[in-house]
Design a protein around this motif. Sequence first.
Motif, short mmCIF file in Angstrom:
data_model
loop_
_atom_site.label_atom_id
_atom_site.label_comp_id
_atom_site.label_asym_id
_atom_site.label_seq_id
_atom_site.Cartn_x
_atom_site.Cartn_y
_atom_site.Cartn_z
N SER A 1 -18.27 -27.45 1.45
CA SER A 1 -18.54 -27.77 0.05
C SER A 1 -20.02 -27.93 -0.25
O SER A 1 -20.41 -28.17 -1.40
N LYS B 1 -25.95 -31.80 -9.37
CA LYS B 1 -25.62 -33.11 -9.94
C LYS B 1 -24.10 -33.26 -10.02
O LYS B 1 -23.41 -32.41 -10.58
N ILE B 2 -23.59 -34.34 -9.42
CA ILE B 2 -22.15 -34.56 -9.40
C ILE B 2 -21.74 -35.42 -10.60
O ILE B 2 -20.74 -35.17 -11.25
N ARG B 3 -22.50 -36.47 -10.84
CA ARG B 3 -22.20 -37.34 -11.98
C ARG B 3 -23.42 -38.20 -12.26
O ARG B 3 -24.33 -38.28 -11.43
N GLU C 1 -16.65 -40.43 -0.03
CA GLU C 1 -16.56 -40.74 -1.46
C GLU C 1 -16.58 -42.25 -1.67
O GLU C 1 -17.26 -42.77 -2.54
N LEU D 1 -25.41 -33.89 -4.98
CA LEU D 1 -24.92 -33.31 -3.73
C LEU D 1 -26.06 -32.45 -3.18
O LEU D 1 -26.50 -31.50 -3.82
N LYS E 1 -22.60 -33.40 5.25
CA LYS E 1 -22.62 -33.43 3.79
C LYS E 1 -23.27 -34.73 3.34
O LYS E 1 -22.97 -35.78 3.92
N TYR F 1 -24.60 -37.08 -0.14
CA TYR F 1 -24.85 -37.40 -1.55
C TYR F 1 -26.07 -38.29 -1.61
O TYR F 1 -26.13 -39.31 -0.91
#
Length: 423
Positions: A110, A122-124, A300, A321, A333, A335
């Motif tokens: 991912s 940008k995820i959120r 997460e 991300l 991975k 964030y």
Amino acid sequence: MIDPKLIRHDAKIVLDNLSKRKNDFKLDDYLSAEEAARKIQTEVENLRSTKNKLTKTIGSSKLDEKAKEKIVDEVHEINESLKDAEAKLEGLSVEVKNLSLLLPNILHESVPDGNDEKDNVKIRQWGEIREFSFEPKDHTQLGEDSGWIDFQSASKISGSRFAVIIDRYAQLHRSLIHFMLDIQTNVNGYTEYYVPSIIRSECLEGTGQLPKFAEDQYKIENEENLYLIPTAEVPLTNLVRESIIETNQLPIKMVAHTPCYRQEAGSYGQDTRGMIRQHQFEKVELVHIVKPEESYQALEELTENAESILVKLGLPYRVMLLCSSDTGFAAAKTYDIEVWLPSQNKYREISSCSNCESFQARRMKARFKDLKTNQNEYVHTLNGSGLAVGRTFIAVLENYQNEDGTITIPEVLRPYMGGIEII
RNA sequence: GGAGAGGUGGCAGAGCGGUCGAAUGCGGCGGUCUUGAAAACCGUUGAUGGUUAAUAGCUAUCCGGGGGUUCGAAUCCCUCCCUCUCCGCCA
């Protein structure tokens, strides 16, 4: 460290990964050394096997002297060949080991491909960016005006990239630590640890800072093997090194507050002003030790746990991300959480949350017994700041500043500040 | 800093030149018994690498790390590291 069998059988995956990361690791060197090592290993094993059989006949049977002597001679001969082969094997093994320690982790599928931080996704984001009715100052100016951040004194006693924080600011700084620990333990379910900030080199190798990033570590002089920690990730994660964890002990969720020490080699000229990038800073660190199938869910969760501090403090942030080339050496991975800094008119990293999968576990030999297969498997390790205290401190100062240079204390921190509302 | 004791399988703990990857106990796993559970009883159970389709076999290595003696080392020697106890010093 990544699975040697994966490298051997699926070199393409590793190559693709290196190219995504813009990493110039010479995989061919590794592969040829590894193959040579295995070849010579077989040789050594055969010699040893023959020797073991011969040797056993001496003690157990009633051989006459002559027969015994003959066997002893034979063993002597084998030992000669063994000496050579073993020396070769040793050399090759060391080479393979050293190379494998420089191979970065395989990225998760991912993770977006990208060349630099501009390709992060940008995820959120959360929070309203405050509209100032005056020109907001940066934390350095606020510190100077109040007299509560003293870079000159810091420089006198320690040099550049240090700060002395004084009076109400020092209290605020301390309150943040206390607040973060309380939330992570009481609300988010972490167990608090107090850990040494001087650790052995094996620990740094385990989490991936050594050997590749040696120049960024502070080594203790006159000590063969001791370093200052660059992050609590190192002592916390290494708590499970060389162990086989009971399955029912997982997941383990640890939090610790420690000082962090970094040489910041290679970041000359970056963030030289202020407290953004210091040789010493405080951090509240989150570490998860989990079963492989749970690690992405854990990532997460860990990220949200870190975010929850910013939400409670009312500091606007966004979650990014990281793209392939920006993802750290040990991470599969990552964030990044970035907090809004009005003075810079942009978001700045305040936490980095990574799933390292089995990369660190393999280096540390941290396993658990899988009850389904009855096999020992590597755990997955995750870490993230929850949060970097110095940067949170800056963010509070800048986002909560008033026109007269005072700071309104965020409500959640007031109990930690003895009820004070403005400093 | 000084003196002593010790580091063996998940844990506890024997072994102190060959038959030892290692007794025994606990724990784990499977089973018998039971409505179920506990107890009891029976069986089973170290790790890592190579080979392999294999979590099957075979093989090598591992008794804190490294080196040495020996045909052969958990066992003998050297060295380093670590832990514990006592004394000293100390927040």
